[in-house]
Design an enzyme around this catalytic site. Sequence first.
Site, mmCIF file in Angstrom:
data_model
loop_
_atom_site.group_PDB
_atom_site.id
_atom_site.type_symbol
_atom_site.label_atom_id
_atom_site.label_comp_id
_atom_site.label_asym_id
_atom_site.label_seq_id
_atom_site.Cartn_x
_atom_site.Cartn_y
_atom_site.Cartn_z
ATOM 1 N N ASP A 54 51.224 30.599 33.805
ATOM 2 C CA ASP A 54 51.739 29.560 34.694
ATOM 3 C C ASP A 54 51.097 28.199 34.478
ATOM 4 O O ASP A 54 51.519 27.214 35.064
ATOM 5 C CB ASP A 54 51.518 29.986 36.155
ATOM 6 C CG ASP A 54 52.374 31.177 36.508
ATOM 7 O OD1 ASP A 54 53.527 31.217 36.048
ATOM 8 O OD2 ASP A 54 51.897 32.067 37.230
ATOM 9 N N HIS A 102 43.240 35.911 35.985
ATOM 10 C CA HIS A 102 44.229 36.987 35.986
ATOM 11 C C HIS A 102 43.535 38.298 36.284
ATOM 12 O O HIS A 102 42.393 38.503 35.865
ATOM 13 C CB HIS A 102 44.946 37.072 34.627
ATOM 14 C CG HIS A 102 46.231 37.814 34.694
ATOM 15 N ND1 HIS A 102 46.300 39.175 34.572
ATOM 16 C CD2 HIS A 102 47.497 37.381 34.902
ATOM 17 C CE1 HIS A 102 47.560 39.554 34.694
ATOM 18 N NE2 HIS A 102 48.309 38.483 34.898
HETATM 19 N N1 CMC Z 1 39.930 29.426 40.469
HETATM 20 C C1 CMC Z 1 38.646 29.607 40.896
HETATM 21 N N2 CMC Z 1 38.066 30.805 41.042
HETATM 22 C C2 CMC Z 1 38.797 31.892 40.735
HETATM 23 C C3 CMC Z 1 40.120 31.787 40.276
HETATM 24 C C4 CMC Z 1 40.675 30.493 40.143
HETATM 25 N N3 CMC Z 1 41.946 30.342 39.724
HETATM 26 N N4 CMC Z 1 40.619 33.029 40.059
HETATM 27 C C5 CMC Z 1 39.634 33.888 40.369
HETATM 28 N N5 CMC Z 1 38.535 33.200 40.766
HETATM 29 C C6 CMC Z 1 37.238 33.785 41.142
HETATM 30 C C7 CMC Z 1 37.307 34.366 42.548
HETATM 31 O O1 CMC Z 1 36.900 33.434 43.518
HETATM 32 C C8 CMC Z 1 36.345 35.536 42.429
HETATM 33 O O2 CMC Z 1 35.038 35.035 42.539
HETATM 34 P P1 CMC Z 1 33.895 35.953 43.235
HETATM 35 O O3 CMC Z 1 33.775 37.182 42.387
HETATM 36 O O4 CMC Z 1 32.687 35.074 43.201
HETATM 37 O O5 CMC Z 1 34.374 36.262 44.619
HETATM 38 C C9 CMC Z 1 36.527 36.022 41.000
HETATM 39 O O6 CMC Z 1 36.996 34.876 40.274
HETATM 40 C C10 CMC Z 1 37.534 37.157 40.858
HETATM 41 O O7 CMC Z 1 38.736 36.771 41.528
HETATM 42 P P2 CMC Z 1 39.649 37.766 42.344
HETATM 43 O O8 CMC Z 1 40.501 37.002 43.282
HETATM 44 O O9 CMC Z 1 38.823 38.878 42.902
HETATM 45 O O10 CMC Z 1 40.504 38.370 41.136
HETATM 46 P P3 CMC Z 1 41.908 39.036 41.257
HETATM 47 O O11 CMC Z 1 42.058 39.856 40.042
HETATM 48 O O12 CMC Z 1 42.079 39.722 42.563
HETATM 49 O O13 CMC Z 1 42.928 37.799 41.251
HETATM 50 C C11 CMC Z 1 44.421 36.106 40.559
HETATM 51 C C12 CMC Z 1 43.666 37.384 40.161
HETATM 52 C C13 CMC Z 1 45.455 35.786 39.482
HETATM 53 C C14 CMC Z 1 45.171 36.331 41.883
HETATM 54 C C15 CMC Z 1 43.409 34.954 40.690
HETATM 55 O O14 CMC Z 1 42.756 34.713 39.454
HETATM 56 C C16 CMC Z 1 44.050 33.662 41.202
HETATM 57 O O15 CMC Z 1 44.209 33.506 42.411
HETATM 58 N N6 CMC Z 1 44.461 32.730 40.287
HETATM 59 C C17 CMC Z 1 45.187 31.530 40.670
HETATM 60 C C18 CMC Z 1 46.643 31.876 40.905
HETATM 61 C C19 CMC Z 1 47.383 32.116 39.609
HETATM 62 O O16 CMC Z 1 47.278 31.344 38.658
HETATM 63 N N7 CMC Z 1 48.214 33.181 39.598
HETATM 64 C C20 CMC Z 1 49.073 33.497 38.465
HETATM 65 C C21 CMC Z 1 48.714 34.794 37.813
HETATM 66 S S1 CMC Z 1 49.556 34.980 36.222
HETATM 67 C C22 CMC Z 1 51.250 35.048 36.572
HETATM 68 C C23 CMC Z 1 51.656 36.178 37.420
HETATM 69 O O17 CMC Z 1 51.292 37.329 37.129
HETATM 70 O O18 CMC Z 1 52.385 35.954 38.374
#
Ligand code: CMC
Length: 427
Positions: A362, A305
């Site tokens: 989720d 998140h």
């Molecule tokens: N699985 C594997 N690696 C992950 C994941 C994951 N679910 N989420 C983040 N990472 C890694 C990502 O690869 C990155 O690694 P690095 O720093 O080495 O490049 C690091 O963690 C930070 O990730 P980010 O994408 O820069 O973080 P963000 O804050 O931009 O993204 C997120 C947050 C929710 C989009 C992301 O964690 C994700 O894609 N999660 C899976 C989708 C998900 O479950 N979404 C629901 C969110 S909660 C409900 C809602 O608000 O809608």
Amino acid sequence: MTDMAKLTLGGAEIDLPVRKGSVGPDVIDIRKLYGQTGAFTYDPGFTSTASCESGLTYIDGDQGILLHRGYPIDQLAEKSSFMEVCYLLLNGELPKKDELDKFTYTITRHTMLHEQLATFYRGFRRDAHPMAVMCGVVGALSAFYHDSTDITDPHQRMVASHRLIAKMPTIAAMAYKYSVGQPFLYPDNSLSYSGNFLRMTFGVPAEPYQVDPVVEAAMDKIFILHADHEQNASTSTVRLAGSSGANPFACIAAGIACLWGPAHGGANEAALNMLREIGRPEKIPEYIARAKDKNDPFRLMGFGHRVYKNYDPRAKVMQKTANEVLEKLGVTDPIFDVARELEQIALKDDYFVEKKLYPNVDFYSGVILSAIGFPTSMFTALFALARTVGWVAQWNEMISDPEQKIGRPRQLYTGPSQRDYVPLDQR
Ligand code: CMC
């Protein structure tokens, strides 16, 4: 006295006021920055930018705390009802008994849809995704309810808000009915918000429908857990759309479109599809390895998140509710075992520990929704239904804010600088 932050730029020193919230990080007010320095700030993805002032919802991502108007989400989920939470978000305080009765009565009286809206559904293919249908039908509401589109009138704004909260279950249930080829069911206003939604979704005209109190309570809890979540992508979309003066139905349709993405609300559908694909605990290590592989776009859906760097407090309640629902309904779903095992493995894995990736709301919601009988394609539609109250509350707050301006971000331009047009035959 106002605290000041000092910024040194091009040899000059500029003082920027620091504003304090009731809790949470201070913000540096940079509104005069461009006028004073000619420079913009740069923050794609808004990782360090507060886009507005709000008194609705507070998140402490490090501690895993979520408050609506000051009340912790777990207390609201355990002790209140979705109608109470709607009232709280819209009005700022928990309702007294007579206020709750009046509010519930008002919402109940707006549950029907204009009859002509039913014909919209027939324009969609039967296999249309419910979110595609929701975007279209909710956007179309503005063509039907002209008496609640004057955004300068607080009464009309509240009528539009009540209409949206009341009609979303009808719209979502009709999307489901259309996809399975069953007749639409009109709302039954003698039932609760959740009970009515369940009946419109799973009932058929040929037989009386008995609302299962266990499922009804779980549904209500799921709605509470999704009601609002600060300035997330879809809420910010609603605010941005609303900042131009667009009508509330159009703004909520924009929010629905944004919510659909798999990084946001679409993650509940993606998470369950992922758990099904994994299928059995033995295959978990393979998927964990994929999630960690930089060259593989796969991510563990329902994990991670932007704000929570601790366990999402909604996921905790959701996991407990999943246990209760499966037990009470006598459903044994191997997917739930896979989910629990996957969570345990991920929480001990260095990659997930270092990046502070925990289950989010989720991760377990799909397990419950699936046990209740919803197809995965409906999951995000249910999220949209529940989040509508947050969207309209945030939209109302924004429109009432005297400092509100049209949202107009700037950019760091990296394209070609000015050049002369070259005629076609000389290129
Ligand atoms: N699985 C594997 N690696 C992950 C994941 C994951 N679910 N989420 C983040 N990472 C890694 C990502 O690869 C990155 O690694 P690095 O720093 O080495 O490049 C690091 O963690 C930070 O990730 P980010 O994408 O820069 O973080 P963000 O804050 O931009 O993204 C997120 C947050 C929710 C989009 C992301 O964690 C994700 O894609 N999660 C899976 C989708 C998900 O479950 N979404 C629901 C969110 S909660 C409900 C809602 O608000 O809608």
